[in-house]
Design a protein around this motif. Structure first.
Motif: not given
Length: 215
Positions: A114-116, A118-120, A122-123
């Protein structure tokens, strides 16, 4: 061989055949191979009595394939729209499954993915938006739709659906690579020699993974 088996074999042959056309100019044969390789899975899934949302997702992705096999901004927008709807159909498919548990995305190991994801997002947004020109709004709308499909896959707890998350991640990866190829990489960038041959196996493998998991 049954009718379903013939369709599955034809889909595989079309997908393999299209691999040789991925970097070629648009043509009738190229469009036919690309579209049929997923449309055949949609027809086969329907014949097997698979969930409506799987059939709809596959059919919408096949329509997106047809549009993206053509040239021009209108065709590109048609492809983006079809794929966005296809992603949403898969979201409904995953969340509507009896084993879906939203708590999975907040607990380990799901929380890591999930964190990965969401981070994707945001990038991707700040990288793609300034380079998308008139397509900025559609691109920004498409990103959360992609992410929602990946997150929805993480909610599934049925051991029989073990391949859905890898397929969803492969689908996301194909979208990301295609987006960077379209908006970020210069025309003469050496990576453009390889990106089509990464996008297609990841994308078609994802569709096949969804088909096998839910049919």
């Amino acid at each position: 061989m049954t009718g379903t088996g013939i369709l599955e074999a034809a889909a595989v042959c079309a997908a393999l055949g299209y691999l040789g056309f991925t970097a070629c100019r648009p043509s009738a044969l190229r469009s036919l191979l690309k579209t049929f390789s997923v449309a055949a899975l949609a027809i086969a899934a329907s014949g097997l009595g698979a969930p409506l949302w799987l059939v709809l997702g596959l059919a919408l992705c096949a329509l997106g394939d047809f549009f993206l096999s053509l040239e021009g901004e209108q065709a590109f927008m048609g492809g983006v729209g079809a794929f966005a709807l296809g992603h949403l159909a898969y979201v409904v498919l995953f969340l509507g499954h009896p084993s879906s548990d939203l708590g999975q995305i907040w607990a380990m190991p799901g929380l890591g993915l999930t964190s990965a994801i969401v981070a994707l997002g945001l990038v991707m947004a700040p990288v793609l938006a300034p380079r998308a020109g008139d397509l900025k709004i559609p691109v920004l709308l498409y990103i959360p739709i992609i992410l929602s499909m990946g997150l929805a896959a993480l909610t599934l707890t049925d051991p029989a659906l073990i391949w859905v998350v890898p397929a969803a991640l492969a689908f996301m990866a194909s979208d990301v690579i295609l987006a960077f190829e379209t908006f970020v990489l210069p025309e003469n960038h050496p990576l453009r020699r390889y990106t089509p041959y990464l996008v297609w196996p990841l994308y078609w493998g994802a569709q096949a993974g969804f088909y096998l998991s839910f049919s």
